[in-house]
Structure formats: structure tokens, C-alpha cells
Write a protein that holds these residues in place. Structure first.
Motif, PDB file in Angstrom:
ATOM      1  N   GLN A 120      -4.603   0.815  10.115  1.00  0.00           N
ATOM      2  CA  GLN A 120      -4.067  -0.531   9.921  1.00  0.00           C
ATOM      3  C   GLN A 120      -4.917  -1.301   8.912  1.00  0.00           C
ATOM      4  O   GLN A 120      -6.135  -1.202   8.893  1.00  0.00           O
ATOM      5  CB  GLN A 120      -4.075  -1.269  11.262  1.00  0.00           C
ATOM      6  N   SER A 121      -4.235  -2.038   8.075  1.00  0.00           N
ATOM      7  CA  SER A 121      -4.941  -2.855   7.099  1.00  0.00           C
ATOM      8  C   SER A 121      -5.132  -4.250   7.685  1.00  0.00           C
ATOM      9  O   SER A 121      -4.194  -4.863   8.162  1.00  0.00           O
ATOM     10  CB  SER A 121      -4.093  -2.934   5.827  1.00  0.00           C
ATOM     11  N   ALA A 122      -6.376  -4.722   7.700  1.00  0.00           N
ATOM     12  CA  ALA A 122      -6.660  -6.034   8.296  1.00  0.00           C
ATOM     13  C   ALA A 122      -6.859  -7.067   7.193  1.00  0.00           C
ATOM     14  O   ALA A 122      -7.479  -6.789   6.166  1.00  0.00           O
ATOM     15  CB  ALA A 122      -7.897  -5.951   9.188  1.00  0.00           C
ATOM     16  N   TYR A 123      -6.362  -8.256   7.450  1.00  0.00           N
ATOM     17  CA  TYR A 123      -6.376  -9.311   6.439  1.00  0.00           C
ATOM     18  C   TYR A 123      -7.801  -9.700   6.031  1.00  0.00           C
ATOM     19  O   TYR A 123      -8.108  -9.803   4.842  1.00  0.00           O
ATOM     20  CB  TYR A 123      -5.627 -10.521   6.997  1.00  0.00           C
ATOM     21  N   GLY A 124      -8.667  -9.883   7.022  1.00  0.00           N
ATOM     22  CA  GLY A 124     -10.021 -10.391   6.745  1.00  0.00           C
ATOM     23  C   GLY A 124     -10.808  -9.524   5.776  1.00  0.00           C
ATOM     24  O   GLY A 124     -11.194  -9.974   4.685  1.00  0.00           O
ATOM     25  N   PRO A 125     -11.064  -8.259   6.133  1.00  0.00           N
ATOM     26  CA  PRO A 125     -11.789  -7.392   5.211  1.00  0.00           C
ATOM     27  C   PRO A 125     -11.067  -7.276   3.872  1.00  0.00           C
ATOM     28  O   PRO A 125     -11.708  -7.138   2.830  1.00  0.00           O
ATOM     29  CB  PRO A 125     -11.813  -6.031   5.920  1.00  0.00           C
ATOM     30  N   ARG A 138       0.865  -1.170   0.000  1.00  0.00           N
ATOM     31  CA  ARG A 138       0.000   0.000   0.000  1.00  0.00           C
ATOM     32  C   ARG A 138       0.909   1.230   0.000  1.00  0.00           C
ATOM     33  O   ARG A 138       1.783   1.346   0.866  1.00  0.00           O
ATOM     34  CB  ARG A 138      -0.844  -0.040   1.277  1.00  0.00           C
ATOM     35  N   ARG A 152      -5.400  -5.405  -2.071  1.00  0.00           N
ATOM     36  CA  ARG A 152      -6.074  -5.934  -0.877  1.00  0.00           C
ATOM     37  C   ARG A 152      -5.639  -5.194   0.383  1.00  0.00           C
ATOM     38  O   ARG A 152      -6.355  -5.207   1.380  1.00  0.00           O
ATOM     39  CB  ARG A 152      -5.765  -7.432  -0.712  1.00  0.00           C
ATOM     40  N   ILE A 159      -9.352  -9.571   2.179  1.00  0.00           N
ATOM     41  CA  ILE A 159      -9.615 -10.648   1.215  1.00  0.00           C
ATOM     42  C   ILE A 159     -11.086 -10.713   0.824  1.00  0.00           C
ATOM     43  O   ILE A 159     -11.425 -11.243  -0.218  1.00  0.00           O
ATOM     44  CB  ILE A 159      -9.180 -12.040   1.730  1.00  0.00           C
ATOM     45  N   ARG A 160     -11.956 -10.182   1.682  1.00  0.00           N
ATOM     46  CA  ARG A 160     -13.383 -10.293   1.374  1.00  0.00           C
ATOM     47  C   ARG A 160     -13.908  -9.179   0.470  1.00  0.00           C
ATOM     48  O   ARG A 160     -14.966  -9.309  -0.115  1.00  0.00           O
ATOM     49  CB  ARG A 160     -14.184 -10.328   2.682  1.00  0.00           C
ATOM     50  N   ALA A 161     -13.162  -8.068   0.369  1.00  0.00           N
ATOM     51  CA  ALA A 161     -13.669  -6.933  -0.398  1.00  0.00           C
ATOM     52  C   ALA A 161     -13.882  -7.329  -1.861  1.00  0.00           C
ATOM     53  O   ALA A 161     -13.163  -8.148  -2.415  1.00  0.00           O
ATOM     54  CB  ALA A 161     -12.677  -5.783  -0.302  1.00  0.00           C
TER      55      ALA A 161
END
Ligand code: SF4
Ligand code: SF4
Lengths: 261, 641
Positions: A173-178, A28, A61, A180-182
Motif C-alpha cells: 500500500q502506498s501511504a500519503y505521508g511518506p 502507480r 509520489r 509527500i515527504r520523500a
């Protein structure tokens, strides 16, 4: 501080693929992340995060991980120019504010995108903002970031393009869950080959020699001042009330003198 | 006896209520996620686990272990016999006498429980627990009197109906606590949930003296690579047997007494955390909690339910981020509850779903992802420390006896002194050793403890991929955290890179060299020395002996700290705690240094770069801090050619 927004706003944050300075790995981009952060703080749900390039790029992502439900990607190949595609898309979308970073971390990194877009859209461009304080009756009050933590307040009519300075609030902070789901939505785009760039060849940058600042300070107070105060250029000249042509000539002469051109 | 049907009716009623309660309680646990356990085998193994594994831990407190054996054993036996004698009316004097014996045993045990409760230590919970000894005494004494006539000691009908009524009231009280309370959330719940927890424990490997310390990986492939939820957000996101485990807590507070974060005044108390999980799984508030609070946080305001997000109202995220993952609580818990698993599960949600790792957390994770080291150094510089070490790279030699896993200490000047000392010793012993150089990546320890299992798994898989290209028999590392990952956690990723490879901590390996006479060492002449057990070497991997043997081989007589070995107190450096940096009243490292000071040591030997950094961070004057490799290297008699 919560921005004071008195109207509905459509905001577009433009993002590019960043490059880590130490590892060279995609990431990013610092400033683009701040453009998204600012957009999220201002626009809430009316924020479009837009990228021109490869929709499969994993680094996208990391923007989505900030909590975006979707991102729009103008599907381009590496040799395509981003500006015509972006301009065409924005022309149709007609948002109120377009936020970009100051310059990309990879590719040409010319810092020209906000200017070229503003030119094509015939909008004003505000460079290096730290914040958007308020929007009311079609006018935004923005804070420009100046060197050494200084700020300048500025009013600008919507719509406009603004580049976001490093002084703007850091991206969350960038979170893994959201992430990959976006939904990443690829969009058909105007494709124009970037003719200038295709003639370029890339090489590793060499460290440039630095001009040393000699500080002749005797006391701690003086050293502190030298380290923090704005440098007082002795050779500077203030040209006021002089015809623009002479002003331009003066700048040209200086550039020649400094061997910039 | 007049009204002699009354006791049996009471027993039958209490029993049925207990069964109804049990069904309800089981359904609360079943709200959790599925986890595969062999139910039958677990139940069969349960008595043995109770007698060995659980009692081995209880045994550390001799008073309590005897008391519990008498009370608990007496109670279980009594219940069986009560059913026979008083419910089914088996008229047998031998049975009645056996019942009397069991009840007396229980009564004596209960007296000792009563005595302990007269002046209870601060770690144990009060509230309903204070009435437990009375209920135990009431239960046992009432049944003793009731059984006397059956045993033929007193004639039938002694005391008439007045006594029977009084007796029945006492029996009702005792039965309410012991049967009804057992499944309806009273203190006796620990017996019911505890027994089943032993049977269906999520880490079956822990029984029979085994060790199981590696965290369980998050399934990132679920739902086509887009899992619906990562980590635990609500109590029902835990595995069902984790919920069952929380319910087994006896609120003895042994975990609290051992927790370094609690002692430092940070807002964490492992006992309260487990009780909050119970509040969460059953629904309600913590108003009835009668133990020590989270330091600095008042009790009574936490609210939760199986379907409510834990960090919104039940547990403050700060509580979760205070933990150093030192495992002192787990090691000490007689009910074998897994606090660290639960804490990391909830951290996973905060990091991977909420993106709210506090303080430097986000930056460190970004660095780990972008540069494979937590400080964002250029990955190409990883082997710079070894420029003058003449160490072969695996890339060139492809094969070596020992692969030295350097870890991120490579980037840190203090840690490099440990690395160089170790290399010096390896060379002196002529070991065929090589390093991965800049092919090595961060082990993923910090990322995993901070809840970013995606980053951890990516690192683990890439490290395994690199390791699989080379041939070696042994991996040795000076970093217990990397050691733990390589030894206990990398096995979950389907790689054969470590098959048949022995993973060792440098103290274990060096001890072998010393015992084999491969190192020529001079006796140590300095002052008093103590040894600090790193959590990830000791409690996580059971290595307490090798470092001590090494020190002894230098002629050092270790001045042990009170808290050493499996009870060692953490230095404060694990679990990403220095990164999330939750404020407390004291620093954990300072407390550890006080432990060191009480031994009068001038030198504290450690076996971990992180411990070294934490302990050296304590302001001077303080004892010197050295890794065992450094101490050994100083005593090395080098051959002169
Ligand atoms: S969690 Fe374990 S050690 Fe802590 S209070 Fe409960 S039973 Fe005791
Ligand atoms: S692992 Fe250590 S710091 Fe964490 S709760 Fe347990 S005892 Fe406390």
C-alpha cells in the motif's frame, strides 16, 4: 518467503507513469509497483528507484509512498527517449540487478525497454520473473512466471535486467505521508528525441473481436479441465535438430498464415 | 476533644497531596497537542453542563442518576463545608448542621452505590472500583461522627482519644480515596478529570443539546504541505483535551454494552480502548484493568507511554479496524468521551503513515483515488443507471430546485432499485430535480473512515468545486453517509457552494412531500413492519422521526425493536468495517437481523443502501429488507393521463 541473499546487492527498479484502465488517470503502474516491491524485499537500503521523465509528476509520489526516502528522476521532456538516458545512467551506476515492469501502461507501451537496455549494457535479460529466490557468489536464482501459475527456476549471473510479471508479489500500500515527504532528486540526463514516437499519433483502441473457444464438454469434470488445462494446440509442430534457418522459415510461414504479417 | 488537631492536619495533608497530584495530572494532559478552547467560558459553563448534558445521559439509568446526584452532590457540598468547619475551624452550629445534612445525603447515596456493587453487571469495572462504596461510606460516616460535637449534639471530647484515633484512621482512609485518589489515578479521578473535561471538551457544540458529529480534518498544509506526522501515532499526538477526556472515563461500560463489534466478538471494547489510552498517557501497563477485555485478547500484556507508538504494544491495529464508527458508544457515554474521533485519529496514522489498511482497504483506497468510486468502475459510467430515467443533468440545466445526490449506489444494481424508486416519487410529486451525472464523485466517506483524510479532502474539494457551478436550494440524497459528509463535514473546506443550501436525507424530503399532500399513497397492506435506524441518519444527524412518520402515513404501525432510535444497533456496514473485515465470532448483521426477528416483522424498512446490503446479506429465511423509498413507491397511486 525471505529471499536468501548472501552478498551485498545494488538494485535499481525502473518505474514509469501508469494509467488507470477505467479512468485514464495517472497512477502507480501495476507491474512497476511490483518491481519496486521486489527491489525493496531484496535490497533494503541499496535500492534506487529510478524514473526517466518529469520530476514534478505527482504519480511518482505513489511509488514513494511505499516507504522510499528518495527517488531519482532523469529529467526528460515528453519528446525525449527514455532508453539512452537510462542506459547512460546505469552504465555509470553499474548496479547488480535492474528491475522493470513488462510493459508501460502509457506511452509506446512496447515492452522494449528491458531489452534495449540489456542490449546497450550488454547484460542478459530475464523476462517475466515472479521472484528472485537467492543470490550467491554473483549468481541469482530467479523464478520465471509461466502461464497458468507455472514457474520455472533459472540461474543467471549478475548483473542482469529482469522484467517483473504480474505474478510477482503485489506492491504494498502506498501511504500519503511518506509519499509527500520523500526527496525526489532530479538528475541531468542524456537527451535524445524519440524520433519514432514523434511521428506517431495516438487514437483510442477499439475492442478487438475475440476468438471463441468452443468447449465440447459434457461433464463438469471436462468443463473444469477445459477451463484450467493448458490448451493443446493441435496444429503445433515441434522442430528439433533442424537448422535454425528452417526453424525461422517455419515461424515466418505460420505468421503469414495467421495474417500477423 | 483530645488530639483535636489531628483531623485538620489530615485534611490539610490530603489536600496538599491532592494539589500536587492535580498538577502532575495536568502536566500529563499538557503533553498533548494544543487545541483552542476558551478556558474561562468553559469553566463558567461547567456546572450547567454537569447538571444538564451529563445528567441527561446518566438519567437513562434512573437508579444511577439518583444515586450519583446524592453521592456526588453530597460530597461536593461536604468538602466545602468540611474545609470551613474542620480545617479553618469556623465555629458555627448552622454550618455544622448543614455539613451533617450533606454528609448524610452522601452516606445514603453511598449505600445505594454499595448495593449496586453487590451484584455488579458485567459491563462495569471491578478492581479498585469495588472499594469505592466502602471509601464513600467511611468518609461520610467518619465525618458525621466528627461533626456531631461541633453541631452540639454530642459534648466536646466524647469518646476520648481512643475514638479520635480510630476516627482519624477512618478519616485518613476516606480522605486518601476522595482527595489523594482523585488526582493520583484512583477511581475518584473521574470527578476531577470529568469536571475539567466538561469545561474544555473538544466539541463544545455538543452541550446544550447540540450535535457535533463531523470528523475534524487533518491539517495537510502544516510544515509547507509536508506535515511531520499524520494522525495519531503516540498518545502525545492527541489534542490535550482528548487526553483529558480519556482520563474522565468512569469505567461504567455503557459503551461496551452498546458496541456491536464487542457483541460480535471482534477484538474491540470501547471501554478498554479508553482505558488503554489512559495507560498510554500516564505510562505503564494494563495489568490493573479490571473490566471486560477485548474479546479474544488477554489483559495484562499491553504496554504504553506518552511517547510510545500506540499500535506497537498498547493497542492491536485489529482493535481499531473493528469499529463501524456507529457512535453508539459516544451516544451512551455519560462522560461525553469521543471514542470515534480517537479511533479514526489512530487509523489515520495506520493508513497515511504506515500504509497498513487491512484486507481490501488498500485496494479500495487505490480505486477511490484513481476512479472516484470504491470499486474502480469507469467514472464515465456513473450515470448509466439513469439512462431510462429521463433525469436532467445539472451540466445541461445549470439550475434546479433539488439536486439529487446519487452516491456510489449508482454502480450497484441493488441500490439502483432504491434510486429508481426515489426518482419515481420525485416525478410523481412534480419536483424540479436534477443530478450531476458523471460529474458527481464519491463523497469520501469510506476514505475518511478508513483514515485516508488526504483522499477524502481531495474528493470533498473537487465535489464542492462542481457543486459551486450550479444553482439549487436543496440537496437530497438516499445515502446517509454522503448526507453526513455533505451536511457535517464539507463545511471545513472554505467553499461557499453549500451556503444557504439545505442538505436533506430522502426520508426527510419525502416526508415533507407526503405531509404537504404531494404524493397520493395507498395504505400498506402487508404484514408487520419494523424500522432500522441507520447510524449515519440517526445518531449522526438526529433524524429519527421522518422515516417513522412516513411509515405511519402508509398506515403502518411500526413494531419497534428494543434497540431503536438513538440506541439502534449498527448493521455492521459503517466505517469501512466490511472492507477491513476483522473476524469475530458472529456477524453484526446477523445480530441485527435477530433484533428484527424478535419483533416478528415480515418486512424491515431501512433508509440506507449500505444497511440494505448488509441486512440482505443475512441468509434466508429472514424478513424482507426494503428502503422506505421502495416501500413508498410500491404504494404510489399513479395518475393516469
Ligand atoms: S468511555 Fe464513557 S461509557 Fe465507556 S466506560 Fe468510560 S465513561 Fe463509561
Ligand atoms: S463506534 Fe460503534 S463499533 Fe465503534 S467502538 Fe463505538 S460502539 Fe463500538
Amino acid at each position: 518467503m525471505q529471499p536468501n541473499i548472501k552478498q551485498s546487492l545494488d538494485i535499481v527498479s525502473l518505474v514509469s507513469i501508469g494509467q488507470h484502465p477505467q479512468s485514464g488517470r495517472v497512477r502507480r503502474a501495476e507491474q512497476d509497483g511490483r518491481a519496486v516491491e521486489l527491489g525493496m524485499n531484496l535490497g533494503g537500503d541499496n535500492l534506487t528507484v529510478l524514473h526517466a521523465g518529469d520530476p514534478q509528476e505527482q504519480a511518482l509520489r505513489t511509488y514513494a509512498g511505499m516507504g522510499l526516502s528518495s527517488m531519482q528522476v532523469l529529467n526528460l521532456d515528453t519528446q525525449d527517449d527514455a532508453v539512452p538516458a537510462l542506459a547512460d545512467y546505469l552504465q555509470q551506476l553499474r548496479p547488480d540487478i535492474v528491475l522493470t515492469g513488462v510493459r508501460a501502461e502509457s506511452g509506446e507501451s512496447s515492452g522494449m525497454v528491458p531489452y534495449l537496455l540489456a542490449e546497450k549494457l550488454n547484460w542478459p535479460v530475464v523476462a517475466r520473473i515472479a521472484d528472485i529466490v537467492s543470490v550467491e557468489d554473483g549468481v541469482a536464482e530467479v523464478m520465471l512466471a509461466l502461464p497458468r501459475g507455472q514457474r520455472r527456476a533459472l540461474k543467471v549471473a549478475l548483473p542482469f535486467v529482469a522484467s517483473v510479471d504480474n505474478a510477482a508479489p503485489e506492491a504494498r500500500q502506498s501511504a500519503y505521508g511518506p509519499g509527500i515527504r520523500a526527496q525526489i532528486e532530479p538528475l541531468a540526463a542524456v537527451k535524445e528525441e524519440d524520433a519514432v514516437r514523434s511521428n506517431w499519433s495516438e487514437a483510442k483502441a477499439k475492442p478487438r473481436p475475440k476468438r471463441l473457444k468452443v468447449v465440447k464438454a459434457k461433464t463438469a469434470a471436462e468443463r473444469f479441465k477445459a477451463a484450467t488445462a493448458k490448451p493443446q494446440g493441435e496444429a503445433g509442430k515441434v522442430l528439433k535438430g533442424v537448422p535454425a534457418k528452417e526453424q525461422a522459415q517455419e515461424i515466418f510461414n505460420l505468421l503469414l498464415e495467421e495474417k500477423v504479417i | 476533644m483530645v488530639l483535636d488537631w489531628l483531623p485538620s492536619v489530615l485534611i490539610a495533608v490530603a489536600l496538599s497531596l491532592a494539589v500536587i497530584g492535580a498538577v502532575r495530572r495536568v502536566s500529563l494532559w499538557r503533553a498533548g497537542q494544543p487545541d483552542k478552547v476558551d478556558l474561562i467560558a468553559g469553566l463558567m459553563a461547567m456546572p450547567k453542563r454537569y447538571l444538564h448534558d451529563l445528567h441527561d445521559v446518566v438519567e437513562r439509568d434512573k437508579y444511577m442518576s439518583k444515586t450519583h446526584a446524592a453521592t456526588g452532590g453530597g460530597f461536593v457540598l461536604s468538602v466545602v463545608l468540611i474545609l470551613a468547619v474542620h480545617l479553618f475551624g469556623v465555629d458555627n452550629q448552622i454550618l455544622a448542621w448543614a455539613l451533617l445534612a450533606a454528609l448524610v445525603l452522601m452516606f445514603v447515596g453511598a449505600l445505594f452505590v454499595f448495593k449496586r456493587r453487590m451484584d455488579p453487571p458485567s459491563r462495569i469495572s471491578k478492581g479498585p472500583w469495588m472499594r469505592l462504596p466502602k471509601s464513600l461510606l467511611a468518609f461520610s460516616s467518619a465525618f458525621i461522627i466528627l461533626t456531631l460535637p461541633v453541631a452540639g449534639i454530642l459534648p466536646e471530647g466524647t469518646g476520648g482519644w481512643v475514638l479520635t484515633i480510630i476516627l482519624s484512621v477512618v478519616i485518613a482512609m476516606g480522605l486518601a480515596e476522595m482527595m489523594f485518589g482523585m488526582t493520583w489515578g484512583g477511581p475518584m479521578k473521574h470527578a476531577f478529570a470529568g469536571a475539567l473535561h466538561l469545561a474544555f471538551h473538544r466539541r463544545q457544540e455538543r452541550f446544550g443539546g447540540g450535535r457535533s458529529t463531523g470528523l475534524k480534518p487533518v491539517d495537510l498544509t502544516a510544515n509547507d504541505g509536508k506535515p511531520e506526522i499524520l494522525g495519531v501515532s503516540k498518545p502525545k499526538d492527541f489534542k490535550w483535551n482528548q487526553l483529558l477526556g480519556f482520563d474522565a472515563c468512569v469505567q461504567c461500560g455503557r459503551c461496551e454494552a452498546m458496541c456491536p463489534a464487542f457483541a460480535a466478538g471482534q477484538p474491540l471494547n470501547p471501554k478498554k480502548l479508553i482505558q488503554d489510552m489512559v495507560v498510554g498517557l500516564a505510562g505503564g501497563t494494563d495489568a490493573k484493568y479490571a473490566g471486560s477485555p477485548y474479546p479474544g485478547k488477554e489483559v495484562g500484556y499491553a504496554k504504553g507511554g506518552p511517547d510510545q507508538i500506540i499500535t506497537q504494544g498498547l493497542v492491536d491495529p485489529e482493535t481499531l479496524w473493528s469499529c463501524t464508527t456507529c457512535r453508539a458508544c459516544v451516544e451512551e457515554c455519560p462522560m461525553m468521551i469521543e471514542h470515534v474521533d480517537a479511533i479514526v485519529d489512530m487509523r489515520r496514522f495506520l493508513t497515511m503513515e504506515k500504509g497498513s489498511t487491512p484486507n481490501k482497504g488498500a485496494e479500495v483506497l487505490d480505486n477511490i483515488i484513481a476512479t472516484d468510486n470504491p470499486n474502480g468502475y469507469a467514472p464515465a459510467n456513473r450515470a448509466n443507471w439513469a439512462a431510462d430515467q429521463n433525469l436532467p443533468l445539472m451540466r445541461d440545466v445549470k439550475k434546479a430546485d433539488v439536486l439529487f445526490w446519487v452516491s456510489d449506489g449508482a454502480f450497484d444494481m441493488r441500490s439502483q432499485r432504491i434510486l429508481r424508486s426515489f426518482v419515481k416519487l420525485m416525478k410523481a410529486a412534480h419536483v424540479d430535480v436534477a443530478i450531476l451525472g458523471d460529474e458527481e464523485l464519491d463523497s469520501g466517506d469510506v476514505a475518511r473512515r478508513l483514515g485516508d483524510d488526504a483522499a477524502f479532502q481531495s474528493l470533498a474539494k473537487r465535489n464542492l468545486e462542481i457543486l459551486s457551478q450550479y444553482e439549487f436550494k436543496t440537496i437530497v440524497t438516499t445515502d446517509p453517509h454522503a448526507y453526513h459528509c455533505l451536511r457535517n463535514e464539507y463545511g471545513d473546506f472554505g467553499s461557499d457552494a453549500l451556503d444557504g443550501v439545505e442538505v436533506l436525507h430522502h426520508t426527510t424530503y419525502l416526508n415533507r412531500l407526503v405531509q404537504a399532500g404531494s404524493l397520493n399513497l395507498e395504505p400498506f397492506k402487508g404484514g408487520t413492519v419494523t424500522y432500522h435506524d441507520p447510524c449515519y441518519l440517526g445518531r449522526y444527524n438526529g433524524e429519527y422521526e421522518a422515516p417513522r412518520e412516513l411509515l405511519r402515513s402508509l398506515g403502518i404501525e411500526i413494531a419497534e425493536m428494543e434497540r431503536s432510535g438513538f440506541r439502534s444497533r449498527c448493521c455492521g456496514g459503517g466505517g469501512g468495517a466490511p472492507i477491513t473485515d476483522i473476524p469475530g465470532e458472529r456477524r453484526i448483521a446477523d445480530m441485527r437481523m435477530e433484533d428484527v426477528n424478535t419483533t416478528g416483522a415480515e418486512l424491515v424498512a431501512v433508509g440506507c443502501q449500505q444497511c440494505t446490503a448488509m441486512l440482505e446479506g443475512v441468509v434466508e429465511p429472514r424478513p424482507e429488507v426494503k428502503d422506505i423509498a421502495e416501500i413508498l413507491a410500491d404504494q404510489l397511486i399513479e395518475e393516469v393521463h
